[in-house]
Design a protein around this motif. Sequence first.
Motif, short mmCIF file in Angstrom:
data_model
loop_
_atom_site.label_atom_id
_atom_site.label_comp_id
_atom_site.label_asym_id
_atom_site.label_seq_id
_atom_site.Cartn_x
_atom_site.Cartn_y
_atom_site.Cartn_z
N ARG A 109 0.83 -1.21 0.00
CA ARG A 109 0.00 0.00 0.00
C ARG A 109 0.86 1.26 0.00
O ARG A 109 0.58 2.23 -0.71
CB ARG A 109 -0.93 0.01 1.21
N LYS A 110 1.92 1.26 0.79
CA LYS A 110 2.83 2.41 0.81
C LYS A 110 3.51 2.58 -0.55
O LYS A 110 3.74 3.69 -1.01
CB LYS A 110 3.88 2.23 1.91
N CYS A 111 3.82 1.46 -1.17
CA CYS A 111 4.53 1.48 -2.45
C CYS A 111 3.66 2.08 -3.56
O CYS A 111 4.16 2.81 -4.42
CB CYS A 111 4.92 0.05 -2.80
N VAL A 112 2.35 1.81 -3.53
CA VAL A 112 1.46 2.25 -4.61
C VAL A 112 0.73 3.55 -4.28
O VAL A 112 -0.05 4.05 -5.10
CB VAL A 112 0.42 1.15 -4.95
N ALA A 113 0.98 4.11 -3.09
CA ALA A 113 0.19 5.25 -2.61
C ALA A 113 0.22 6.45 -3.54
O ALA A 113 -0.77 7.18 -3.66
CB ALA A 113 0.67 5.65 -1.22
N ALA A 114 1.36 6.70 -4.20
CA ALA A 114 1.49 7.89 -5.05
C ALA A 114 1.07 7.65 -6.49
O ALA A 114 1.12 8.58 -7.30
CB ALA A 114 2.93 8.39 -5.01
N LEU A 117 -2.55 6.03 -11.37
CA LEU A 117 -3.42 4.96 -11.85
C LEU A 117 -4.19 4.33 -10.70
O LEU A 117 -5.40 4.14 -10.77
CB LEU A 117 -2.59 3.88 -12.56
N PHE A 118 -3.49 4.04 -9.63
CA PHE A 118 -4.11 3.30 -8.53
C PHE A 118 -5.00 4.17 -7.66
O PHE A 118 -5.85 3.66 -6.92
CB PHE A 118 -3.02 2.61 -7.70
N ALA A 124 -12.20 -2.20 -2.91
CA ALA A 124 -12.26 -3.62 -3.25
C ALA A 124 -11.31 -3.95 -4.40
O ALA A 124 -10.62 -4.98 -4.37
CB ALA A 124 -13.69 -4.01 -3.62
N THR A 125 -11.27 -3.06 -5.39
CA THR A 125 -10.40 -3.30 -6.54
C THR A 125 -8.94 -3.19 -6.15
O THR A 125 -8.10 -4.02 -6.55
CB THR A 125 -10.71 -2.30 -7.67
N LEU A 126 -8.61 -2.17 -5.34
CA LEU A 126 -7.23 -2.01 -4.88
C LEU A 126 -6.79 -3.23 -4.07
O LEU A 126 -5.68 -3.73 -4.25
CB LEU A 126 -7.10 -0.75 -4.03
N VAL A 225 -7.41 -2.74 -13.27
CA VAL A 225 -6.96 -1.34 -13.35
C VAL A 225 -7.53 -0.65 -14.58
O VAL A 225 -8.11 0.44 -14.49
CB VAL A 225 -5.42 -1.27 -13.34
N MET A 226 -7.39 -1.26 -15.77
CA MET A 226 -7.87 -0.61 -16.98
C MET A 226 -9.39 -0.45 -16.99
O MET A 226 -9.91 0.56 -17.44
CB MET A 226 -7.41 -1.39 -18.21
#
Length: 263
Positions: A109-114, A117-118, A124-126, A225-226
């Motif tokens: 979660r920390k890695c994708v926070a910025a 796209l995410f 639920a999707t995340l 994601v898409m």
Amino acid sequence: INENGATPLMLAADFGDGETVDTLLTAGAMLTRKDNQGRTALSYATDGGHTDLIAQLGGHVAVASEGGPKQGDFRRAGVSSESVDPNAVVDFSSIVRIPKDQATQERIRKCVAASLLFKQLDKATLQAVIDSMTEVILSNDSVVIKQGDDGDLFYFVEKGTLDVYVQKDKQKWGKELGTKVFQYVPGMSFGELALMYNTPRAASIKSTSDCVLWSTTRATFRSLVMTAIISRRTRCEALVAKVPLFRSCDSAQRANIEDALEP
């Protein structure tokens, strides 16, 4: 997009790589996108003195202004190069999930926070994307992506650094890395262009330290994601179309407004 807001199209323009620019434009990259300093891909080409590339970018702009497809239309066509139904109901049961403890999930979660796209994903999707991710451990001097290869994985960098190389000579793809054009650091992601636009890898990526990455597959990226991105785009387009103030805007201007909308 890097920390300065520069897109792959801007970086290719800065490097003077006309072939990559052409590939990205064909795939749907947006000409009017601006970085944090308000510069477009054309600005990068102009500042770098790449006259042939300036003509290439200018040609695309001129076609759009003469009643042909608008810049925003180029982008939408590219995103849908492989069919993605914005109204599709995602079957979360079809997603392959890899068990992770809470501490590992928080690392991701920390890695994708910025990630832009995410940020468009609901909870639920995340969570489904996080559950699908696989840890990738790289030693220094490892090539994780080769220019020209088909894309099957999308990566986030948790630890370490990786350099990006572009080889302008196709005959040397897979043999010589070419020129360094960028570096990825923790918190950044890469590999999405080939998955989004169904194009070969536009660059080679090589670790410059021991690295920890998190990857997800092409199937998961596109189905989760898409689908979320295009569904959001469809909703934003419908919303902007209802506002009288925006009816005089062209498609590129409306696309910028849609991008700025917050959920």
